[in-house]
Design an enzyme around this catalytic site. Sequence first.
Site, mmCIF file in Angstrom:
data_model
loop_
_atom_site.group_PDB
_atom_site.id
_atom_site.type_symbol
_atom_site.label_atom_id
_atom_site.label_comp_id
_atom_site.label_asym_id
_atom_site.label_seq_id
_atom_site.Cartn_x
_atom_site.Cartn_y
_atom_site.Cartn_z
ATOM 1 N N THR A 146 0.848 -1.189 0.000
ATOM 2 C CA THR A 146 0.000 0.000 0.000
ATOM 3 C C THR A 146 0.887 1.244 0.000
ATOM 4 O O THR A 146 2.004 1.232 0.524
ATOM 5 C CB THR A 146 -0.949 0.024 1.209
ATOM 6 O OG1 THR A 146 -0.197 0.178 2.426
ATOM 7 C CG2 THR A 146 -1.784 -1.250 1.274
ATOM 8 N N GLY A 147 0.377 2.308 -0.603
ATOM 9 C CA GLY A 147 1.199 3.504 -0.731
ATOM 10 C C GLY A 147 2.439 3.229 -1.554
ATOM 11 O O GLY A 147 3.537 3.697 -1.236
ATOM 12 N N ILE A 199 9.437 5.320 -0.443
ATOM 13 C CA ILE A 199 9.785 3.998 0.081
ATOM 14 C C ILE A 199 8.912 2.918 -0.543
ATOM 15 O O ILE A 199 9.395 1.839 -0.901
ATOM 16 C CB ILE A 199 9.647 3.989 1.615
ATOM 17 C CG1 ILE A 199 10.711 4.891 2.253
ATOM 18 C CG2 ILE A 199 9.746 2.569 2.159
ATOM 19 C CD1 ILE A 199 10.500 5.132 3.738
ATOM 20 N N GLY A 200 7.620 3.189 -0.681
ATOM 21 C CA GLY A 200 6.708 2.192 -1.227
ATOM 22 C C GLY A 200 7.043 1.806 -2.653
ATOM 23 O O GLY A 200 7.062 0.614 -3.004
ATOM 24 N N TYR A 242 1.629 12.694 15.277
ATOM 25 C CA TYR A 242 2.172 11.749 14.290
ATOM 26 C C TYR A 242 2.891 10.606 14.990
ATOM 27 O O TYR A 242 2.682 9.426 14.676
ATOM 28 C CB TYR A 242 3.122 12.480 13.345
ATOM 29 C CG TYR A 242 3.907 11.555 12.446
ATOM 30 C CD1 TYR A 242 3.301 10.904 11.376
ATOM 31 C CD2 TYR A 242 5.265 11.319 12.672
ATOM 32 C CE1 TYR A 242 4.009 10.049 10.550
ATOM 33 C CE2 TYR A 242 5.985 10.468 11.849
ATOM 34 C CZ TYR A 242 5.353 9.829 10.795
ATOM 35 O OH TYR A 242 6.063 8.973 9.992
#
Length: 247
Positions: A12-13, A18-19, A150
């Site tokens: 996902t993403g 990074i994804g 966060y």
Amino acid sequence: MNRLAGKRALITGGTSGIGLETARRFVAEGADVLVTGVTPAGIDNARQVLGDKVPVVRADARDLDAQRGLAERVREHFGELDVAFLNAGVSDWRPFEDHTEDSFDRLFDINVKSVFFLTQALIPVLAHSSSVILNASNSAHGGYGQSNAYAATKAAVSSLMRSWNADLLASHGIRFNAISPGPVDTPLYSKYGERRAAMLEAISSGIPVKRMGRPGEIAEAVVYLASDASAFTVGQDLILDGGQTAL
């Protein structure tokens, strides 16, 4: 190398940063991959980078119906899933007193709630003996200014990872681990325009190795956790931050 040969993987993403680099590495290691994104530009870019054999689908992390639909899409495409890298998330660093209910809810909806319910929806799809990797953050392990809400979401992700092993390892054969990157040089910083170079230099000065991480370095850790080489690795949160937390 073919460390992931025959593995069916969801990222996902997976359309930037990074994804996307992890998706590229997974494909190079022999995995069959499906990735998700949100923006049309990101989806188009991922399709160009990854090629026609990798489905890139739109899935809004804040839409729980879309997350459940994603699990069904994975079942239709793969039948079963061997690896899931739940990487989609957002960051919002601001002074504590500047947060609003909306900014707080957005962080928790995308970084925690969506991960919780997507994982729940994926349980029937995940093969017995499968690996799920969550993307947490080194901010969950140390005190950093303006990270507050966060950091709390990423601490929640790390906690869920450990609890889910107790729930699902013995009964379903699903092992959970996490990565906790520190600052990584990704396209995220391009939005700062001419201030980007100065910002990256300032961030790097606070990291013991005196540079930011590279997406490929984070992706390499995810490949390890996805592979059979990590079959004895359970409930670990790998802090990948150039020593920022430890030192």
